[in-house]
Design an enzyme around this catalytic site. Sequence first.
Site, PDB file in Angstrom:
ATOM      1  N   ALA A  10      -6.102   8.310  12.791  1.00 31.53           N
ATOM      2  CA  ALA A  10      -6.147   9.058  11.503  1.00 31.53           C
ATOM      3  C   ALA A  10      -7.699   8.790  11.100  1.00 31.53           C
ATOM      4  O   ALA A  10      -8.282   7.802  10.402  1.00 31.53           O
ATOM      5  CB  ALA A  10      -5.244   8.190  10.574  1.00 31.53           C
ATOM      6  N   CYS A  11      -8.575   9.786  10.965  1.00 32.62           N
ATOM      7  CA  CYS A  11      -9.872   9.662  11.051  1.00 32.62           C
ATOM      8  C   CYS A  11     -10.479  10.462   9.758  1.00 32.62           C
ATOM      9  O   CYS A  11      -9.775  10.793   9.071  1.00 32.62           O
ATOM     10  CB  CYS A  11     -10.630  10.391  12.135  1.00 32.62           C
ATOM     11  SG  CYS A  11      -9.707   9.814  13.661  1.00 32.62           S
ATOM     12  N   THR A  12     -11.717  10.276   9.512  1.00 32.70           N
ATOM     13  CA  THR A  12     -12.470  10.966   8.426  1.00 32.70           C
ATOM     14  C   THR A  12     -13.970  11.729   9.150  1.00 32.70           C
ATOM     15  O   THR A  12     -14.393  10.902   9.884  1.00 32.70           O
ATOM     16  CB  THR A  12     -12.897   9.927   7.260  1.00 32.70           C
ATOM     17  OG1 THR A  12     -11.754   9.206   6.994  1.00 32.70           O
ATOM     18  CG2 THR A  12     -13.399  10.608   6.350  1.00 32.70           C
ATOM     19  N   ASN A  31     -15.294   9.028  11.648  1.00 31.33           N
ATOM     20  CA  ASN A  31     -14.809   7.555  12.129  1.00 31.33           C
ATOM     21  C   ASN A  31     -13.551   8.068  13.044  1.00 31.33           C
ATOM     22  O   ASN A  31     -12.552   8.516  12.710  1.00 31.33           O
ATOM     23  CB  ASN A  31     -14.255   6.831  10.860  1.00 31.33           C
ATOM     24  CG  ASN A  31     -15.586   6.479  10.062  1.00 31.33           C
ATOM     25  OD1 ASN A  31     -16.672   6.542  10.389  1.00 31.33           O
ATOM     26  ND2 ASN A  31     -15.052   5.942   8.753  1.00 31.33           N
ATOM     27  N   GLU A 103      -9.899  15.154  14.312  1.00 31.25           N
ATOM     28  CA  GLU A 103      -9.535  14.709  13.006  1.00 31.25           C
ATOM     29  C   GLU A 103      -8.132  15.313  13.011  1.00 31.25           C
ATOM     30  O   GLU A 103      -7.725  16.178  12.986  1.00 31.25           O
ATOM     31  CB  GLU A 103     -10.167  15.418  12.003  1.00 31.25           C
ATOM     32  CG  GLU A 103      -9.946  15.198  10.539  1.00 31.25           C
ATOM     33  CD  GLU A 103     -10.210  13.995  10.127  1.00 31.25           C
ATOM     34  OE1 GLU A 103      -9.518  13.478   9.184  1.00 31.25           O
ATOM     35  OE2 GLU A 103     -11.481  13.438  10.332  1.00 31.25           O
TER      36      GLU A 103
END
Length: 474
Positions: A10-12, A31, A103
Site C-alpha cells: 500500500a504505497c504513496t 514509498n 501503486e
Amino acid sequence: MEYNKAELSACTSILVGKKATIDGSTMIGRNEDAQASWPKHFVVHPHIEHTTAQTFVSKANGFKMSLPQEQFKYTATPEWTTKEGLFEEDGFNEYGVAMSATESAYANETVLGADPLVEDGIGEEAMVTVVLPYVKSARDGVARLGAIVEEYGTCETNGILFSDDDEVWYMETGTGHYWVAQRIPDDSYAVVANQLAIQTIDFADSDNFMFADQIAEFVETNHLNPNPQTFNFRKIFGTQTLSDEHYSTPRVWWGQQQFSGFTDESPMSEELAFIKKANRLLSIDDVKMYLSSHFEKTPYDPMNESSQNHLFRPISLAKTQESHILQHRPNLDPTVACVQWIAMGVSAQSVYVPFYLGIDETPEAYQLGTLPYDGNSAYWVYKLVSVLVDGHYKEFGKQLQATQKQVNITLNKGLRDADQQAQSLAGVELTKFLTQTGVALSNQALSAYRKLTADIITASTDFSRLNFKTDLNL
C-alpha cells in the site's frame, strides 16, 4: 517468516513534470509500503546479451513470458529473499528510463465481473524485471507493459510510474486486461494513494493518453459507464468507499494542499483532481518532504496528541520498506543526469542517499540484510534508529531531526561536488568515480546514523523501570 506482499502492499506516489521543477528535472517517487520488518537490497544489473532464448517465470504466481536476449543495464531494489518473488520495484536503465512499480489500487466489482483479474497474469513482483531492461523511453515502457497486460492479463489492479528526460507517465491497470496511461503535463504534478486516479481519457489525444485496445468498446458493451457523455476511468473502474476516504484520499489532499495552496476541500473528498499545478517550482526537497510526511501541522498527525491523530493513514509509516525518488536532470549525460535517491526503512526517520545511474556496483551494505536483524545492512541501520526513536520520541525526536538535517546538507553538497568533478571524466574513469561517490556518500550517512544509534542507546540506559533514586548516604 512468510507473508503475501500483494495483500499488504500500500504505497504513496508522486510524479512531477520537467517544467514544474526548479531545475528542469523530471521526477517520480514512491514509498514501498508492505511490512514493518522486511529488508530491501539495492543492486545493479549489467548489460547482458544472451546467446540463448530467455524466459521469465514468477515465483509469486507462476506468470511466465519470453524475454528479449538483449538486457539493458538497470538498477533495482529487490527483496532480501526471492522466496516470494523478486519485487525489484524501482530503478533506471542505461537509457535513462525510470520505472517504479507499483501503486496498489482497487477496481470495483462490476468491472471485475466483466473482466476478472488473471491469477497467473503479470503482477507487481515481475513488472520492473520484465519491462525496464527492455525499453528506451518512458512511452516505450507504457507500451511494453500494456501489451503484456493485454496478452497475459494481470493479477492485480495497480498504478505504474515511468519517466525519462522529457516525459512523465502514470499508467493504471484496472481489470484483467484493460489499462490506461496519462502523460503528466510538463508544468504539472500528481500525487496518488492506493486509488485509481486517472480521470477523463481523450481517445483522440495520442500525445498524452495511451490505453488498451478496445477499452472503449469493452465499457460500452458491458454497460459500465455511469456518465456516458465522457470517459472517466476513475469513475468507471475505481471505487468510492469509506475505506478510500480514510485510507487514500487524505494523502492526496495533503500533498495538494502543500504544493498548490490551502483550499476548503475535505481530506475525505472523492473529487480531488488527478493533475494539479503547484504554486511554485518544486524541488527534490519538496518531493522528499512529501514522501516523508505524516500530516504535520494538522490534527491528523500520528505524532501529536489529538483525538484525530489516527483518523487517516499517513504517507510515511512504519511499514515502509524503502522510499525512492528517480530524478532525471537536464543537460547532462544519463550516467550523471539520473540520480536514484533511496531512503531505506521509514522515510520520515531515514535520509535519501543519492546514487548515480553510472555506477557499476552498489555499496556492500545495500546488498546485505536478512531476517532477523543484521547490523551490517543499510536497511537495518536505518530501521534500528526508527525502533529506538519510536519508543522515546519526545526525548530523541529533535536529535533525529538534527542528524537528518546535517546528513542532508552533507549529501547535497557531496552530489554537487561530484557533479562538477564528473564533467572532466569519461568511460571507465567516470564509472569508477561515480561508483566511489555512491560508496562515500552512503558511508557518510550510515556513519551518522550509527553514531545516532550509539548516542540513543547510551542515553536510554537511564530509562529503566528499575531505576531508583538512592540516598548517597546509604
